[in-house]
Design an enzyme around this catalytic site. Structure first.
Site, PDB file in Angstrom:
ATOM      1  N   HIS A 199     -10.155  -2.496  32.757  1.00 48.08           N
ATOM      2  CA  HIS A 199     -10.232  -1.599  33.788  1.00 48.08           C
ATOM      3  C   HIS A 199     -11.415  -1.536  34.754  1.00 48.08           C
ATOM      4  O   HIS A 199     -11.397  -1.019  35.836  1.00 48.08           O
ATOM      5  CB  HIS A 199      -9.979  -0.081  33.397  1.00 48.08           C
ATOM      6  CG  HIS A 199     -11.193   0.382  32.705  1.00 48.08           C
ATOM      7  ND1 HIS A 199     -11.477   0.182  31.636  1.00 48.08           N
ATOM      8  CD2 HIS A 199     -12.217   1.349  33.252  1.00 48.08           C
ATOM      9  CE1 HIS A 199     -12.645   0.944  31.193  1.00 48.08           C
ATOM     10  NE2 HIS A 199     -13.152   1.615  32.292  1.00 48.08           N
TER      11      HIS A 199
HETATM   12  C1  UD1 Z   1     -13.518   5.845  35.535  1.00 46.08           C
HETATM   13  C2  UD1 Z   1     -14.910   5.834  34.934  1.00 46.08           C
HETATM   14  C3  UD1 Z   1     -15.166   4.707  34.060  1.00 46.08           C
HETATM   15  C4  UD1 Z   1     -14.370   4.956  32.874  1.00 46.08           C
HETATM   16  C5  UD1 Z   1     -12.821   5.052  33.063  1.00 46.08           C
HETATM   17  C6  UD1 Z   1     -11.833   5.489  31.979  1.00 46.08           C
HETATM   18  C7  UD1 Z   1     -16.395   6.108  36.844  1.00 46.08           C
HETATM   19  C8  UD1 Z   1     -17.277   5.440  38.088  1.00 46.08           C
HETATM   20  N1  UD1 Z   1     -15.691   5.281  36.276  1.00 46.08           N
HETATM   21  O1  UD1 Z   1     -13.093   4.734  35.766  1.00 46.08           O
HETATM   22  O2  UD1 Z   1     -16.566   4.611  33.576  1.00 46.08           O
HETATM   23  O3  UD1 Z   1     -14.621   4.020  31.673  1.00 46.08           O
HETATM   24  O4  UD1 Z   1     -12.861   6.156  34.338  1.00 46.08           O
HETATM   25  O5  UD1 Z   1     -10.558   5.289  32.193  1.00 46.08           O
HETATM   26  O6  UD1 Z   1     -16.531   7.197  36.621  1.00 46.08           O
HETATM   27  N2  UD1 Z   1      -6.271   7.224  38.727  1.00 46.08           N
HETATM   28  C9  UD1 Z   1      -4.874   7.549  38.602  1.00 46.08           C
HETATM   29  N3  UD1 Z   1      -4.718   8.554  37.590  1.00 46.08           N
HETATM   30  C10 UD1 Z   1      -5.767   9.471  37.338  1.00 46.08           C
HETATM   31  C11 UD1 Z   1      -6.987   8.913  37.509  1.00 46.08           C
HETATM   32  C12 UD1 Z   1      -7.074   7.797  38.467  1.00 46.08           C
HETATM   33  O7  UD1 Z   1      -3.659   6.979  38.850  1.00 46.08           O
HETATM   34  O8  UD1 Z   1      -5.391  10.528  36.646  1.00 46.08           O
HETATM   35  C13 UD1 Z   1      -6.116   5.956  39.697  1.00 46.08           C
HETATM   36  C14 UD1 Z   1      -6.821   6.368  41.060  1.00 46.08           C
HETATM   37  O9  UD1 Z   1      -5.939   5.557  41.934  1.00 46.08           O
HETATM   38  C15 UD1 Z   1      -8.044   5.751  41.127  1.00 46.08           C
HETATM   39  C16 UD1 Z   1      -8.233   4.723  40.065  1.00 46.08           C
HETATM   40  O10 UD1 Z   1      -7.341   5.322  39.097  1.00 46.08           O
HETATM   41  O11 UD1 Z   1      -8.405   5.285  42.463  1.00 46.08           O
HETATM   42  C17 UD1 Z   1      -9.576   4.816  39.480  1.00 46.08           C
HETATM   43  O12 UD1 Z   1      -9.958   5.873  38.909  1.00 46.08           O
HETATM   44  P1  UD1 Z   1     -11.654   6.502  38.880  1.00 46.08           P
HETATM   45  O13 UD1 Z   1     -11.520   7.764  38.167  1.00 46.08           O
HETATM   46  O14 UD1 Z   1     -12.165   6.280  40.203  1.00 46.08           O
HETATM   47  O15 UD1 Z   1     -12.245   5.293  38.030  1.00 46.08           O
HETATM   48  P2  UD1 Z   1     -11.763   4.712  36.730  1.00 46.08           P
HETATM   49  O16 UD1 Z   1     -11.533   3.048  37.050  1.00 46.08           O
HETATM   50  O17 UD1 Z   1     -10.550   5.483  35.957  1.00 46.08           O
END
Ligand code: UD1
Length: 358
Positions: free
Chosen positions: A206
């Protein structure tokens, strides 16, 4: 003492569960508010973790959701500041390195609330990762540091933290793993594919540098599929990675894409696997404790003990490095690991004892 416990994203829930469990088991019962920032909001990345880990529902959900790095951070800061204006605790305890961690730490600190950072002091040295920036910023304004390794304490001292504020307590993520190890649950894919112990791989990817472009993601998947000798490769796909995979068609016979799993199902799959390939940090700690070979598809790690002591090897992001590692694994030459000091299931208890003494 009143404490705000901050959790926002998947790995946070695992760490905060250990602290809440220790608070609930302690006679002093620290008065806490569980604040969910809403960074992760899906049932699959958030709700299922609350169920699996017996977490109480959050006292406050800031419902911040996704966004760019700045948007997400800003939304969390604005919403948490409002919550602090309504009621201000004596301390804000943050865990790990996600955006919720540092957004809440800065907000609380500017309102004269003391900050405790759990998993303080770890460093990858890679400033391209938002998590590394989050760690440095959080540690630079924290009042109390709870560390998972002696090395993390040394890193903090090098940056000027005073010795008496650093507490080497062990690993809350491992507290949770050990607490739930007898309750791990077979996921549906197990029977569907008739999986056998030690006879399949698990992958998770990821990190933006690996997954945000098909030109980096696809060669990794192709190489894993080619070098795994036809054994099933189970890939629970993070939503961020799914967005990219949707733009392409994959056709590797032994690669099985599934939805992200809950905590108990995911760790069941890992515990029985032949090996894990990942770009996560937390998973390298869990595989170390479960003694499962782990190949990390990153150029750096903030958790060197998983390599020096545990079962992890840092392969880098070049897919060409996967084949030799697989060969070594199939020749049964993967090094056996040991468990790092104090990763014994009692980190949460030690943290609570220290909080009580403040
Ligand atoms: C985040 C953390 C990372 C951690 C990971 C675990 C930061 C910078 N990154 O990364 O350190 O290892 O979580 O998973 O804080 N999304 C969904 N559903 C959700 C949440 C997110 O679909 O419930 C999608 C959204 O489109 C979003 C993307 O996932 O744009 C990324 O989510 P985000 O929380 O920004 O970062 P992660 O890549 O999950």
């Amino acid at each position: 003492m009143k404490i705000d416990l901050i959790a926002g994203a998947r790995p946070n829930f695992v760490k905060i569960a250990a602290i809440i469990h220790a608070i609930e088991n302690d006679k002093n019962k620290i008065d806490y508010r569980l604040i969910h920032t809403g960074q992760h909001y899906d049932e699959i990345l958030s709700g299922s973790f609350f169920e699996d880990l017996n977490l109480p529902p959050p006292d406050i959900n800031l419902n911040c959701g996704s966004g760019s790095q700045a948007e997400q951070t800003a939304k969390i800061m604005i919403a948490y500041e409002k919550a602090l204006k309504t009621s201000k605790p004596d301390m804000c305890l943050v865990v790990g390195d996600v955006n919720s961690t540092f957004a809440c730490a800065i907000t609380a600190k500017k309102m004269q609330v003391k900050i405790a950072h759990v998993e303080a002091g770890i460093r990858s040295g890679d400033m391209n990762m938002p998590e590394e920036i989050n760690r440095i910023v959080t540690d630079s304004i924290s009042d109390y540091f709870f560390t998972t390794t002696p090395q993390a304490g040394l890193n903090l001292k090098k940056n000027g933290a005073s010795k008496n504020k650093i507490h080497f307590v062990g690993n809350t993520m491992i507290d949770t793993l050990l607490r739930f190890q007898d309750q791990l649950k077979k996921p549906k894919i197990w029977d569907k594919l008739k999986l056998l112990k030690n006879n399949y791989f698990v992958i998770t990817l990821h990190r933006p540098t690996n997954v945000d472009e098909t030109k980096t993601l696809l060669p990794i998947l192709e190489e894993i599929s080619k070098t795994s000798k036809g054994l099933p490769v189970i890939f629970p796909v993070h939503p961020r990675t799914l967005k990219i995979l949707k733009k392409t068609t994959l056709n590797y016979n032994n690669l099985h894409l599934i939805e992200p799993l809950g905590y108990l199902e995911f760790n069941y799959l890992v515990k029985n696997s032949k090996a894990v390939l990942t770009d996560s940090g937390g998973i390298t700690e869990e595989t170390t404790v479960m003694n499962i070979p782990c190949m990390t598809l990153r150029d750096s790690t903030e958790r060197p003990e998983t390599v020096n002591i545990g079962t992890n090897e840092l392969l880098g992001t070049n897919p060409a490095n996967i084949a030799p590692a697989m060969e070594k694994l199939f020749k049964e030459e993967w090094e056996k690991g040991e468990i790092p000091e104090l990763w014994d299931g009692n980190a949460g208890k030690r943290i609570v004892e220290i909080l009580n003494s403040l």
